[in-house]
Structures are given as C-alpha cells and as structure tokens.
Scaffold this active site. Structure first.
Site, mmCIF file in Angstrom:
data_model
loop_
_atom_site.group_PDB
_atom_site.id
_atom_site.type_symbol
_atom_site.label_atom_id
_atom_site.label_comp_id
_atom_site.label_asym_id
_atom_site.label_seq_id
_atom_site.Cartn_x
_atom_site.Cartn_y
_atom_site.Cartn_z
ATOM 1 N N LYS A 1 15.313 -24.296 -23.985
ATOM 2 C CA LYS A 1 14.907 -25.565 -23.376
ATOM 3 C C LYS A 1 15.572 -25.817 -22.032
ATOM 4 O O LYS A 1 15.004 -26.492 -21.173
ATOM 5 C CB LYS A 1 15.226 -26.735 -24.315
ATOM 6 C CG LYS A 1 14.316 -26.758 -25.518
ATOM 7 C CD LYS A 1 14.216 -28.150 -26.102
ATOM 8 C CE LYS A 1 13.180 -28.161 -27.226
ATOM 9 N NZ LYS A 1 13.276 -29.340 -28.061
ATOM 10 N N LYS B 1 4.444 -20.336 -34.327
ATOM 11 C CA LYS B 1 4.465 -21.453 -35.266
ATOM 12 C C LYS B 1 3.799 -22.676 -34.626
ATOM 13 O O LYS B 1 3.970 -22.911 -33.422
ATOM 14 C CB LYS B 1 5.930 -21.753 -35.596
ATOM 15 C CG LYS B 1 6.112 -22.748 -36.721
ATOM 16 C CD LYS B 1 7.587 -22.930 -37.036
ATOM 17 C CE LYS B 1 7.799 -24.220 -37.816
ATOM 18 N NZ LYS B 1 9.184 -24.518 -38.096
ATOM 19 N N LYS C 1 4.852 -29.148 -32.022
ATOM 20 C CA LYS C 1 4.465 -30.451 -31.471
ATOM 21 C C LYS C 1 4.308 -30.394 -29.963
ATOM 22 O O LYS C 1 3.382 -30.971 -29.405
ATOM 23 C CB LYS C 1 5.523 -31.512 -31.841
ATOM 24 C CG LYS C 1 5.467 -31.898 -33.302
ATOM 25 C CD LYS C 1 5.982 -33.297 -33.552
ATOM 26 C CE LYS C 1 7.477 -33.388 -33.495
ATOM 27 N NZ LYS C 1 7.940 -34.775 -33.642
#
Ligand code: TRP
Length: 344
Positions: free
Chosen positions: A126, A210, A213
């Site tokens: 991130k 996967k 969101k």
C-alpha cells in the site's frame, strides 16, 4: 492483598472462547465478505463470545472523504445486523467510540520494532516505493499495532480473518509476547481463525485474485456487492470470466471453479457435488443457477438492511450501547497495561 506494584494478569477465560474481528468501513461489502466471513460469524454466534468491530480508525489510513466515512460506518453496522449478527448475542461496535483502541495502539507502537512493521506485506503493497512512500501516511506503517490493540484489548482467543490478514495476527502475537516477557502476564495470545479454501471467493473478472473491496470500487465487474439489485447480480455473473470450453467439464478452469464454489457455498454442497450437478451443461446454465442462488441469499439480507437503515435512531442506540459494553472490557485491559508500563 497484592502489593501496589504487582501487575495484574490477564483474566481467566469465560465459558465460551471469545472472538474478535473487524472490517473497515470503506467501500461496500461484497459476496466474498459474506461467504468468507459474515455468514460464518453469524452462524457461529452461539459457540463464541462475539466482538465485531467497525474499524473506522483504520479506514483513515487511506484519507477518505469524511462524509463517506460517516455514512459507511452506519452502512456497515446495518449490514452486520442484516447478515445475521444479533446485537444481543454479539457486541457490534465502532472502534473510534472506544478510546482505549487508540490509547493502547500508541503503547504497542512503542513496543514494536520498526523493522517488524517495515516487513509487513500489506504496508509494502500500500505504501509503494520511492517518492510514493515518502508521501504515504505514517498510519499505513503503524496500522498493525492498532489492529493488535483491537484484538488484545478484548483478550480474544480467536481472530476470524482472511488469509491475507494472517501476518497481522502473527505480528499481534509477537508484540503481545514481547510485552508479556518484559512486563508480566499482561496479554492473552490470540490465534487466527482462517477458513479452508471453499471460503475464498475470487474476482469475477479475474479468478486468479481474491475478490477485493478496493478492486470492486474501480472495476464494477469484479464483484457482486451485497446491495446489488437482482438484475445487476445477473449481469455481473453472466459476464464472469470462464474459459474457452463450451461446457462444464474436468479439469475446470479457475473462473468455472469460482462459480461452482459460490454455488456450492450457497447451496451447502461440496465442490464435487456442485460439479456433478452441472457436468456437461453449458456455462449459461451454471451462471443462471449461480445468479439465482446469490439473489436468493441476498434478498432477505437486503430487506433487513432497508428496515434497519430506515430507523437510524435505533441503529445509533445499538451502537452506543455496544460501545459501552466494549469499553467495559477494553478499559480494564488498558488500565492493566498502563500500570504495567508505569503510566498509572
Ligand atoms: N486489518 C483488517 C483488514 O484489513 C481489519 C481489522 C482491523 C481487523 N482490526 C482488526 C481484523 C482486528 C481482525 C481483528 O481486513
């Protein structure tokens, strides 16, 4: 009587093991959150003492719009309840309403070597590299200490999470062990509770990653959202990636396996049973049956969601009461830690 300097230790376990988990109030929940997490949490409520947190402090690491944060907290709380978490069987609370999280988070930051945090996969992904990292929020680095505080405040036995959070739970254990070895028997060491493969829902547009969101936010075709209307679900499933075969046949590719897994999870079947039901049929038949199964499961969730969202005072009341119940436990742990490190 114990001497005033004696450190109190972790309280004994209750009758049922305690679970704590949390979801960030950023972006809408998707089918993967439901099948991989919420549905299990709801079903297993009677086996555990349950704490489910809406981790709004964590959401700030990506500096979202304040209105989005405010609204997402209520949306997520309503979805928790709509998915079957019951406020009288589970403490459903908002992280920022229990100040002990931020307070213990700081103390844990002071007990965590920087190197441990810099090694975290999620931080590295991130925060980017070079210039980008220079500007990344410091909270991205210290995030795992706040998450450790979330868990340790409640003396949780188990932390139900996805496999991607295993490293953070391990770090939580490492920090807890470090404090325990320095200052006495302060923290209970939690165990991650990670479900088997069937619980892992993959992206509809890319079945090798996967369902996530953040990807769903930029690519609507990636995920079915829990509040998607039935027609949207049908379209998204119809467009899901399969492969070049004309029909369901061994060996199935990842896209077909994902649809079979979703179908199987919703109908309580094994992958093999789901395969047997569709072997030799066209992908159209599998997709249509999968969309029906999803819509069948989401319809009652969406109906409950609408009822709950229509009564905001009730929802705010539930959250306020739960925050008090959570704070009773969290404050006792915080006090124990504060004393142990010399703050009180
Ligand atoms: N880091 C978790 C995630 O991104 C969310 C989280 C925050 C959490 N605090 C937690 C999960 C405590 C379990 C327990 O999914």
């Amino acid at each position: 009587m114990s001497s005033p300097l004696a450190v109190e230790s972790v309280p004994p376990r209750g009758e049922r093991p305690r679970v704590l988990s949390g979801i960030q109030p950023t972006f809408q929940l998707h089918l993967g959150n439901y099948l991989g997490a919420l549905r299990h949490w709801a079903r297993e409520q009677d086996s555990f003492e349950n704490y489910f947190c809406i981790v709004d402090l964590h959401a700030l690491t990506v500096v979202p719009d304040p209105d989005v944060v405010r609204n997402s907290v209520l949306e997520l709380a309503a979805l928790y309840i709509a998915c079957g978490l019951e406020p009288d069987r589970s403490v459903i609370f908002v992280q920022s309403q229990v100040p002990a999280h931020a307070q213990l988070g700081w103390i844990l930051e002071c007990h965590t070597p920087l190197g441990w945090l810099e090694r975290m996969t999620q931080y590295r992904a991130k925060a980017g590299t070079g210039r980008e990292r220079e500007r990344a929020a410091a909270g991205l680095l210290t995030y795992p200490c706040l998450m450790a505080a979330d868990i340790l405040l409640y003396n949780a036995d188990y932390v139900p999470v996805g496999d991607d959070q295993r490293q953070h739970v391990e770090l939580c254990r490492d920090v807890a062990q470090r404090v325990n070895s320095l200052r006495g028997d302060i923290f209970r060491l939690p165990e991650p509770l990670i479900r088997g493969t069937g619980a892992r829902v993959m992206g509809l547009d890319d079945p090798t990653t996967k369902m996530s969101k953040s990807t769903a936010l930029t690519k609507p075709a990636h995920a079915v959202l829990l509040l998607d209307p039935p027609e949207t679900v049908r379209k998204k499933i119809a467009r899901a990636t399969t492969d070049a075969d004309p029909a369901v046949a061994e060996p199935v590719g990842p896209g077909v396996a994902n649809l079979l897994d979703i179908y199987a999870a919703l109908r309580s079947l094994s992958r093999e049973e789901a395969f047997a039901e569709f072997a030799g049929t066209s992908y159209g038949a599998l997709k249509s049956a999968t969309a029906d199964a999803i819509n069948g499961a989401l319809e009652p969730v969406q109906a409950r969601y609408r009822t709950i969202r229509a009564d905001e005072p009730w929802l705010l009341g539930v959250l306020a009461e739960s925050a008090e119940r959570a704070a009773d436990v969290a404050d006792a742990t915080l006090l124990r830690v504060q004393r142990a490190v010399g703050l009180r």
